[in-house]
Design an enzyme around this catalytic site. Structure first.
Site, short mmCIF file in Angstrom:
data_model
loop_
_atom_site.label_atom_id
_atom_site.label_comp_id
_atom_site.label_asym_id
_atom_site.label_seq_id
_atom_site.Cartn_x
_atom_site.Cartn_y
_atom_site.Cartn_z
N SER A 180 0.91 -1.04 0.02
CA SER A 180 0.20 0.06 0.77
C SER A 180 1.11 0.95 -0.12
O SER A 180 0.22 2.29 -0.84
CB SER A 180 -0.90 -0.39 1.51
OG SER A 180 -0.58 -0.38 2.60
N HIS A 208 -4.90 -3.25 -2.69
CA HIS A 208 -5.35 -2.37 -3.63
C HIS A 208 -5.20 -3.16 -4.92
O HIS A 208 -4.90 -2.72 -6.06
CB HIS A 208 -3.45 -2.04 -3.21
CG HIS A 208 -4.01 -0.66 -2.68
ND1 HIS A 208 -4.62 0.48 -2.23
CD2 HIS A 208 -3.18 -1.34 -1.42
CE1 HIS A 208 -4.36 0.29 -0.70
NE2 HIS A 208 -4.21 -0.50 0.29
N LYS A 239 -11.88 1.04 -1.93
CA LYS A 239 -10.94 0.98 -2.72
C LYS A 239 -10.82 0.46 -4.43
O LYS A 239 -12.27 1.51 -5.02
CB LYS A 239 -9.45 0.26 -2.91
CG LYS A 239 -9.31 0.36 0.04
CD LYS A 239 -7.67 0.00 -0.16
CE LYS A 239 -7.55 -0.49 0.71
NZ LYS A 239 -7.39 0.80 1.87
C1 LIG Z 1 -3.35 -3.50 2.43
C2 LIG Z 1 -4.34 -3.31 3.19
N1 LIG Z 1 -4.59 -3.93 4.15
C3 LIG Z 1 -5.73 -3.78 4.77
C4 LIG Z 1 -6.48 -2.46 4.38
C5 LIG Z 1 -7.77 -1.96 5.42
O1 LIG Z 1 -8.66 -1.97 4.78
P1 LIG Z 1 -10.21 -0.86 5.85
O2 LIG Z 1 -9.47 0.26 5.13
O3 LIG Z 1 -11.55 -1.81 4.56
O4 LIG Z 1 -10.30 -1.31 7.43
C6 LIG Z 1 -5.42 -1.39 4.07
C7 LIG Z 1 -6.13 -0.14 4.34
O5 LIG Z 1 -7.11 0.62 4.13
C8 LIG Z 1 -4.60 -1.61 3.25
O6 LIG Z 1 -4.13 -0.94 2.10
#
Ligand SMILES: Cc1ncc(COP(=O)(O)O)c(C=O)c1O
Length: 393
Positions: A180, A208, A239
């Site tokens: 990310s 992502h 996303k």
């Molecule tokens: C790689 C990754 N996993 C999990 C999450 C968490 O997801 P959420 O925003 O739905 O809590 C994110 C970012 O938000 C992320 O970038």
């Protein structure tokens, strides 16, 4: 009582490390309203522009009219509704797995999946740049967690060889599909070879990649040619898919274990029916000609933007995707650059420790299919000019 907090916040201010909220007006588009101005949005995860897509809005409104605004209970009590089940069926078909489970967020999913499926006898091998929610899930699981150098399959194999003599329980390799904060893709095919050789499981967080990567938007697994070899597919709906929530797709036994053991799933009110309805609409778009065109446009935006920044000498991470971080190194330079860009009408947030390592602060640019080529060219020019203006490290 609160003096310590005030002192801590003052220290954050003095070191350019204070985080503050910015409130946007209007929908999440390529342009947003900020403090009464129109600014170019260059840091949203709305990669395909679906957060504001009429088909998703229509599906969410229809579901709200038909089913109400809330689910009024956890899934195991009163809150398991037809749209939750319909989404899970659709998502399992999309990821080509026997079953799937909907979660309230990606954070809840990663903490709950890892701690629900792995225990003290197990060993988790976790990439050094994995998302915070994976790190927290590993901690909660009580499994022994060994962190391997980012993307380094040979180093991981070495760790496994050392661990093998005392193996007792299950082994899990866990990795972001797309990292990310760096925008690179995990070496998933090589990780599949290794996990098969070592009788381990592979969990990929494709927050992502889902909807965005691969010829049909199945994500990083499809892009790496190994979708069917991944054991546990986690991803988010907030996303590329434009909405909110998260999922796990995988074997029925894993899903049934989570229904019985996953605390964020068991002890939380389920998502409102509008959320899975919008997610189904998003998957329909991903599977359509429109989805293919959006992915193509995003890819061409990515090429154009990376080429313009590299031609101007910007230092980028080893990005391979629509996440294009520009390294600014120090908190001071990062905050100065972000402020200058905002003055120029571009919203591009800086990322600082602890989200990234000390000395690797960055402006994390993220592109959307809905950006126009000319505005991205202009934005790249502004970024390059700003980088020249701020003092060197
Ligand atoms: C790689 C990754 N996993 C999990 C999450 C968490 O997801 P959420 O925003 O739905 O809590 C994110 C970012 O938000 C992320 O970038």
């Amino acid at each position: 009582m609160t003096q310590d907090w005030t002192r801590h916040l003052e220290h954050l201010d003095q070191t350019d490390m204070r985080r503050r909220l910015r409130t946007l007006s209007g929908p999440q588009g390529a342009h947003v309203g900020l403090d009464g101005r129109d600014v170019l949005m260059l840091c949203s995860n709305n990669y395909l522009g679906l957060a504001n897509h009429p088909a998703l809005i229509e599906a969410a409104c229809r579901a709200t009219i038909d089913y109400g605004v809330g689910s009024s209970g956890s899934r195991l009590l009163s809150g398991s509704m037809t749209l939750h089940a319909a989404f899970e069926e659709r998502l399992a078909a999309f990821k080509q797995t026997p079953a799937a489970l909907l979660f309230n967020s990606g954070y809840a999913a990663n903490t709950g999946i890892i701690s629900g499926l792995f225990t003290a006898d197990d060993v988790i091998f976790s990439d050094a740049l994995n998302h915070a929610s994976i790190i927290d899930g590993c901690r909660l699981s009580t499994a022994k967690t060994l962190v391997y150098p980012h993307g380094d399959v040979a180093a991981l194999a070495g760790l496994m060889a050392k661990e093998r003599p005392q193996r007792k329980g299950r082994w899990l390799i866990v990795t972001d599909g797309v990292f990310s904060m760096d925008g690179d893709i995990a070496p998933l095919a090589a990780l599949c070879d290794l996990k098969e050789a070592e009788d381990a499981l592979l969990l990929v967080d494709d927050a992502h990649g889902t909807g965005v990567l691969g010829a049909t938007g199945r994500g990083s697994g499809e892009a790496c040619g190994c979708l069917a070899r991944i054991d546990l597919h986690m991803g988010t709906l907030g996303k590329g898919l434009g909405g909110f929530g998260a999922y796990l797709a995988g074997p029925q036994a894993a899903i049934d274990m989570l229904i019985n053991r996953c605390r964020p799933f068991i002890y939380s009110t389920s998502l409102p029916p509008s959320v899975p309805a919008a997610a189904i609409a998003a998957l329909d778009i991903v599977d359509s000609m429109e989805g293919a065109q959006l992915r193509q446009k995003l890819a061409s935006n990515q090429q154009l933007f990376v080429a313009a920044l590299q031609a101007g000498g910007a230092e980028l991470t080893a990005t391979m995707t629509q996440i294009i971080p520009v390294l600014t190194r120090t908190p001071e330079r990062t905050q100065q650059a972000a402020a200058q860009l905002l003055a120029d009408g571009i919203l591009l947030q800086g990322v600082r420790p602890p989200t990234v390592a000390v000395g690797s602060c960055r402006l994390r640019a993220t592109l959307m299919a809905t950006h126009r080529a000319d505005e991205l060219e202009q934005a790249a020019t502004s970024i390059l000019a700003t980088l020249r203006e701020i003092p060197p490290c």
